[in-house]
Design a protein around this motif. Structure first.
Motif, PDB file in Angstrom:
ATOM      1  N   ARG A 154      68.770   5.240 -85.490  1.00 25.72           N
ATOM      2  CA  ARG A 154      69.407   6.319 -84.748  1.00 25.72           C
ATOM      3  C   ARG A 154      70.608   6.875 -85.510  1.00 25.72           C
TER       4      ARG A 154
ATOM      5  N   GLU B 132      63.001   8.013 -77.991  1.00 20.84           N
ATOM      6  CA  GLU B 132      64.068   8.797 -77.355  1.00 20.84           C
ATOM      7  C   GLU B 132      65.439   8.384 -77.883  1.00 20.84           C
TER       8      GLU B 132
ATOM      9  N   PHE C  76      70.582   2.795 -75.703  1.00 18.07           N
ATOM     10  CA  PHE C  76      70.381   3.319 -74.357  1.00 18.07           C
ATOM     11  C   PHE C  76      69.139   2.631 -73.799  1.00 18.07           C
TER      12      PHE C  76
ATOM     13  N   TYR D 269      78.117  13.564 -79.136  1.00 22.13           N
ATOM     14  CA  TYR D 269      78.055  14.423 -77.959  1.00 22.13           C
ATOM     15  C   TYR D 269      79.421  14.567 -77.315  1.00 22.13           C
TER      16      TYR D 269
ATOM     17  N   ARG E  57      74.977   8.283 -68.857  1.00 21.12           N
ATOM     18  CA  ARG E  57      74.967   7.316 -67.738  1.00 21.12           C
ATOM     19  C   ARG E  57      74.874   5.883 -68.275  1.00 21.12           C
ATOM     20  N   GLU E  58      74.035   5.695 -69.287  1.00 21.15           N
ATOM     21  CA  GLU E  58      73.818   4.352 -69.834  1.00 21.15           C
ATOM     22  C   GLU E  58      75.029   3.845 -70.600  1.00 21.15           C
TER      23      GLU E  58
ATOM     24  N   PRO F  86      65.921  17.794 -73.914  1.00 20.95           N
ATOM     25  CA  PRO F  86      66.918  16.988 -74.622  1.00 20.95           C
ATOM     26  C   PRO F  86      68.239  16.852 -73.847  1.00 20.95           C
TER      27      PRO F  86
ATOM     28  N   ILE G 244      65.650  10.136 -81.331  1.00 20.34           N
ATOM     29  CA  ILE G 244      65.797  11.597 -81.375  1.00 20.34           C
ATOM     30  C   ILE G 244      67.038  12.084 -80.647  1.00 20.34           C
ATOM     31  N   ILE G 245      67.616  11.216 -79.832  1.00 22.70           N
ATOM     32  CA  ILE G 245      68.848  11.658 -79.169  1.00 22.70           C
ATOM     33  C   ILE G 245      69.955  11.894 -80.208  1.00 22.70           C
ATOM     34  N   GLY G 246      69.842  11.185 -81.315  1.00 25.11           N
ATOM     35  CA  GLY G 246      70.778  11.427 -82.410  1.00 25.11           C
ATOM     36  C   GLY G 246      70.514  12.753 -83.096  1.00 25.11           C
ATOM     37  N   LEU G 247      69.279  13.232 -82.984  1.00 27.79           N
ATOM     38  CA  LEU G 247      68.909  14.483 -83.653  1.00 27.79           C
ATOM     39  C   LEU G 247      69.358  15.714 -82.894  1.00 27.79           C
ATOM     40  N   THR G 248      69.263  15.643 -81.560  1.00 29.27           N
ATOM     41  CA  THR G 248      69.515  16.843 -80.778  1.00 29.27           C
ATOM     42  C   THR G 248      70.973  17.276 -80.827  1.00 29.27           C
ATOM     43  N   VAL G 249      71.827  16.397 -81.294  1.00 30.26           N
ATOM     44  CA  VAL G 249      73.253  16.727 -81.285  1.00 30.26           C
ATOM     45  C   VAL G 249      73.612  17.821 -82.283  1.00 30.26           C
TER      46      VAL G 249
ATOM     47  N   LYS H 261      67.477   2.369 -71.071  1.00 31.92           N
ATOM     48  CA  LYS H 261      66.439   2.988 -70.234  1.00 31.92           C
ATOM     49  C   LYS H 261      65.590   3.979 -71.033  1.00 31.92           C
ATOM     50  N   LEU H 262      66.020   4.313 -72.235  1.00 33.08           N
ATOM     51  CA  LEU H 262      65.245   5.255 -73.044  1.00 33.08           C
ATOM     52  C   LEU H 262      64.323   4.470 -73.977  1.00 33.08           C
TER      53      LEU H 262
ATOM     54  N   ILE I 200      77.653   9.216 -80.999  1.00 28.94           N
ATOM     55  CA  ILE I 200      76.549   9.920 -81.657  1.00 28.94           C
ATOM     56  C   ILE I 200      76.978  11.350 -81.983  1.00 28.94           C
TER      57      ILE I 200
END
Lengths: 311, 238
Positions: free
Chosen positions: B150, B95, B88, A201, A190-191, A181, B98-103, B90-91, A199
């Motif tokens: 997301r 992805e 994003f 982060y 990067r994007e 992750p 779930i990038i919203g989940l990992t935070v 490229k994801l 979000i």
């Protein structure tokens, strides 16, 4: 998936068999490639995955080279202890410099990394009592000790496998990092940095993490290089050494991890063989760069991945 | 739930927002309407912390949020679906979600990724077959779904949506309105800015109209619909 596994096994078999079979000069070149491949991957984490275009990674290469050399030279510490010292020092420098640089985006980040590089280079030239300046310092490579067993780095075959094992370990660790992750967050930054922040982060923290990880692996390559050459000089901080990972990454393909390794495999033999008989060999590198930027802007591996995805 | 108190915002020397006052209660859908360039997106960006007010305060659930960084505002339960989706690229779809989940650690621990994803797929079943596709290959409507998914996956208390219907076909706009209603019924308070006045007025409980960086109207949609002069003057519709 199965094809990929076969490819990995094939590459490993080739790499392991080459250690005994290659002629001396090619083995020597391979050892350099292994070391610089670590440097190239480290740069890919910073630029390819996080979009931080550093022009000063030689700082960490040089710091780690001396971080390994000085304890061995002055206190005769063993290999593992001196390597650990080198890496710890590099991480400390990574945190401090990263803390100052990462806050700055875009061109300011590039400029400050150049300033870091030039400053360290001038200090290394000036502090002859510590670094040996332009002439540098030499040392006797300590033995590789595993309990009662020990191996000598003066044996080129041992050096080959020693450096290869560090390359493979570095690849696996960095591959694991970018698939985790955390790796996805780095790509997200990067994007679209602002979006990642929205979000939830802490973008600064992740960018600093990428900077320090990159510094650590750049340091590993610097320490291994000084171990291989049994020497370090102010030239290990030369800004030309900061340009090399940029070229490897752009030619091979940023954000692919394997791309920069391909970059090293393509470019270093050119320098190694053509540089012997033609002093303007860098013009070939320049021409290659122009060719890649025009016809394959994502780099060789990046372009290959694109084609596979499209098909 | 959210109070915006006398907020002034500047871009450099340009004074953009003038004494903005808003009050959003738990469970409401609030629409912030107005023509292009009146300050709707600036207001949203100020609430989420991208812009900092020069004057005034923003209070979310009793806590002043006008001085804390954006990533912390996102962590306390305000999610943002920006204008133009901003995914994003490229994801993959999965992805991106779930990038919203990992935070948030608590999100990772309390419920599995699978359950969370299942929940958002109940709202957007169309995404199920697209999970492994890079989002850059999706249509505008599909990208909008991913952007909302997301934001939802983090269990937001307040969802800020900036022009969600922008670039969508009329048939999709209708569907989007239904989806926003559904999300609201699941307990998420919503603040949206919109150019599509009819869709916004159909779903909103409360409406604010902005003009030249100031709030010109505050009330319920029925009251606004009765005031034809106001509709024409600030929104250009009859």
């Amino acid at each position: 998936m199965k094809n990929r596994l076969i490819l990995y096994v094939l590459v490993l078999v080739i790499l392991f068999s080459l250690g005994f079979t290659l002629p001396t000069d090619m083995r020597s070149l391979s050892i350099d490639i292994f070391i610089f491949a670590i440097y190239a991957m480290a740069y890919d984490i910073l630029y390819g995955y996080t979009g931080q275009f550093s022009y000063g990674q030689a700082v960490f290469f040089g710091v780690a080279a001396y971080g390994l050399l000085l304890p061995v030279l002055h206190t005769n510490t063993n290999l593992w202890v001196s390597l650990t010292i080198a890496l710890v020092i590099t991480v400390v420098f990574g945190i401090v410099l990263g803390f100052l640089a990462v806050r700055l985006g875009g061109a300011y980040f590039v400029i400050i990394t150049i300033i870091f590089n030039l400053t360290f280079y001038l200090i290394a030239l000036d502090w002859i009592w510590l670094t040996g300046g332009d002439d540098g310092l030499t040392f006797r490579a300590p033995k590789i000790e595993f309990g009662v067993f020990s191996l000598s780095l003066y044996d080129p075959v041992v050096t080959y496998y020693f450096m290869l094992s560090f390359l493979l370990a570095s690849y696996l660790i960095l591959k694991r990092l970018i698939s985790s992750p955390i790796g996805k967050v780095l790509i997200a930054i990067r994007e679209n940095e602002e979006r990642a922040q929205l979000i939830g982060y802490n973008v600064f923290r992740y960018k600093l993490l990428a900077y320090v990880v990159s510094a650590l692996f750049t340091g590993l390559s610097g320490a291994l290089y000084s171990l291989r050459t049994r020497y370090a000089s102010a030239d290990y901080f030369n800004i030309a050494l900061s340009v090399q990972p940029i070229i490897w990454t752009l030619v091979g393909g940023a954000g692919t991890l394997t791309g920069p390794i391909v970059g090293v495999i393509l470019i270093n033999p050119l320098i190694y063989y053509i540089g012997v008989w033609w002093k303007h060999y860098l013009s070939i590198i320049g021409a290659l760069m122009i060719f890649v930027v025009i016809y394959s802007p994502k780099g060789i591996v990046g372009n290959l991945i694109n084609k596979i995805e499209k098909s | 739930m959210l109070r915006v108190e006398d907020v002034d915002v500047f871009y450099g020397k340009s004074h953009i927002l003038h004494g903005i006052e808003m009050d959003i209660q738990h469970g409401q859908i609030v629409a912030l309407l107005g023509r292009n360039g009146v300050g709707k997106t600036t207001t949203i960006k100020t609430i989420i912390g991208i812009l900092k007010p020069k004057k005034g305060r923003i209070i979310f659930e009793g806590q002043e949020i006008s001085k804390i960084p954006t990533h912390e505002i996102a962590r306390i339960g305000i999610s943002y679906v920006p204008q133009g989706r901003r995914l994003f690229n490229k994801l993959t779809v999965l992805e991106n979600i779930i990038i919203g989940l990992t935070v948030k650690k608590e999100l990772r621990n309390n419920e599995s990724y699978q359950d969370k994803i299942k929940k958002v797929l109940e709202i957007f079943p169309q995404l199920e077959s697209l999970l492994n596709r890079p989002v850059e290959t999706l249509s505008g409507g599909e990208q909008q779904m991913v952007a909302i998914a997301r934001a939802l996956v983090t269990n937001p208390k307040l969802l800020l949506m900036d022009e969600p219907s922008e670039g969508l076909m009329p048939v999709l706009v209708q569907k989007l309105g239904d989806t926003i209603k559904l999300i609201n019924q699941m307990g998420v308070t919503i603040l949206l800015t919109e150019q599509n006045v009819s869709m916004a007025l159909k779903i909103a409980d409360k409406v604010y109209i902005m003009d030249n960086g100031e709030i010109r109207f505050k009330g319920n949609p029925t009251r606004l619909l009765k005031d034809e002069d106001l509709l024409l003057k600030y929104l250009g519709v009859r």
